[in-house]
Scaffold this active site. Structure first.
Site: not given
Ligand code: AMP
Length: 298
Positions: A185, A37, A149-150
Site C-alpha cells: 500500500s 499497481h 486489496k480494496d
Molecule cells: P490506489 O493508488 O491506492 O488508489 O490504488 C490503485 C489501484 O491499485 C486500486 O485498484 C487498488 O486496489 C490497487 N492496489 C493497491 N494496492 C494493491 C495491492 N497490494 N495489490 C493489488 N492491488 C493493489
C-alpha cells in the site's frame, strides 16, 4: 510513453485507439506506485492492446481529517515505473481539470457503502464512484483493472458499472504482498520501523481466520473475537472493524457456510490499513452435523 494532462487530449487519444480497433486497458491509481499497481498494469497489458494509467489523488474521496494533504508523492519514480511497464498513456490531470468550477454531480451506490470502510469513511465511496465514472468517460476503456486489496471499492465499482450499463469490463487482481505478508500500500510509507512490524498483525489475523474456518469454525463472532485478540496484542493497533460478511452484498453473516469475506481495517499508530481474504467455509449437510465440503481459499 505519452503524458497527457487534459481531458480533451485524453479523449482524442482514446478515440484514435478505438478507431484503430485497439482494445484499451485502464488502471486508475493515486500514484506512489508499488508492485501492487504494477501487477494491475501487467494484467491490463496482457489482455489489452493499449495501456492507459491515471495518477490522480482524488480530493472527493478523502474525509476532512484524512491524509489528502500529505498523501505520498513520487512523480519521478512513478514516471520511471510506468515507462518500464510500457504504459502507452499516463493521464495526469490536475484537480481543476477533473473538478472545474461549478462541478456539482455525484455518483452514489446506495447499499454497498453502508458496510466496512463506508461506515468509518462517510462519503468516501461516493467520491470513488464519481471519479471512476468520470475517468471511464474520459479514457473510454474496454477494460479496467482494480486490486482485490480494496475489496469494497472493487464491489462498488462493479455494481456501478452494472447498474449504469457502462460498457467496460472490470477485472479484479489478487492482493500483492511484501515477502512477510503485509499487503502492499502507498500508505505503508507512513509506518515507522516498529509500526511496520506491528502491521503484520492484519495478515496474521486473516491467516488465523483461515485456520479456524478450515478447521470447521462456523460462528463468525468466534472468528472475529480471535482476530480481535490477536490484533489487540499490538501496542500501536486500534481496530476500526473486523467483519465476516457476504462476499457479494457485504452484509454480515450469521453462519460461515460457503464463501465469506473476512475484512479488517486497523489503525497502526496514525496509519489506517486494510486487508481481506475470501474464505470457503465448511458446508454442512442440513440433515446431519457432518461437514460435506472442506475447501478453503485465500
Ligand atoms: P490506489 O493508488 O491506492 O488508489 O490504488 C490503485 C489501484 O491499485 C486500486 O485498484 C487498488 O486496489 C490497487 N492496489 C493497491 N494496492 C494493491 C495491492 N497490494 N495489490 C493489488 N492491488 C493493489
Amino acid at each position: 510513453m505519452n503524458i497527457i494532462r487534459t481531458v480533451r487530449e485524453m479523449r482524442e487519444m482514446s478515440d484514435a485507439f478505438r478507431q484503430a480497433q485497439e482494445v484499451i486497458g485502464f488502471v486508475p491509481t493515486m500514484g506512489f506506485l508499488h508492485e501492487g499497481h504494477l501487477v494491475l498494469m501487467r494484467e491490463a497489458r496482457r489482455i489489452c492492446d493499449r495501456l492507459v494509467v491515471s495518477i490522480f489523488v482524488n480530493p472527493t474521496q478523502f474525509g476532512k481529517n484524512e491524509d489528502f494533504g500529505r498523501y505520498p508523492k513520487d512523480t519521478e519514480g512513478d514516471l520511471t515505473k510506468c515507462s518500464q511497464e510500457a504504459v502507452d498513456i499516463l493521464f495526469l490531470p490536475s484537480v481543476e481539470e477533473i473538478y472545474p468550477e461549478g462541478f456539482q454531480t455525484r455518483v452514489q451506490v446506495l447499499d454497498l457503502p453502508r458496510h466496512l470502510c463506508g461506515l468509518s469513511r462517510p462519503g468516501h465511496f461516493d467520491g470513488v464512484a464519481t471519479v471512476v465514472a468520470k475517468l471511464f468517460n474520459i479514457t473510454k476503456p474496454h477494460c479496467a483493472v482494480f486490486g482485490q486489496k480494496d475489496y469494497q471499492q472493487l464491489a462498488v465499482i462493479s455494481r456501478m458499472v452494472s447498474d449504469l450499463n457502462l460498457d467496460v469490463t472490470i477485472v479484479g487482481v489478487p492482493t500483492v504482498r511484501e515477502p512477510d505478508g503485509l499487503a502492499m500500500s502507498s500508505r505503508n510509507s507512513y509506518l515507522s520501523l516498529g509500526e511496520r512490524q506491528e502491521a503484520l498483525c492484519l495478515k496474521r489475523a486473516l491467516d488465523l481466520a483461515g485456520e479456524l474456518v478450515a478447521g470447521g469454525e462456523g460462528d463468525p463472532l468466534t472468528v472475529q473475537r480471535a482476530m480481535e485478540a490477536l490484533v489487540s496484542e499490538m501496542p500501536s493497533a486500534r481496530i476500526d472493524y473486523i467483519r465476516v460478511c457476504d462476499p457479494v452484498t457485504l452484509d454480515p453473516v450469521t453462519r460461515i457456510e460457503g464463501e465469506v469475506l473476512v475484512a479488517l481495517a486497523v489503525h497502526i499508530g496514525k496509519t489506517r490499513l486494510i486487508d481481506n481474504a475470501v474464505l470457503s467455509g465448511v458446508r454442512r449437510d442440513p440433515r446431519s452435523t457432518r461437514p460435506t465440503d472442506e475447501r478453503r481459499t485465500s
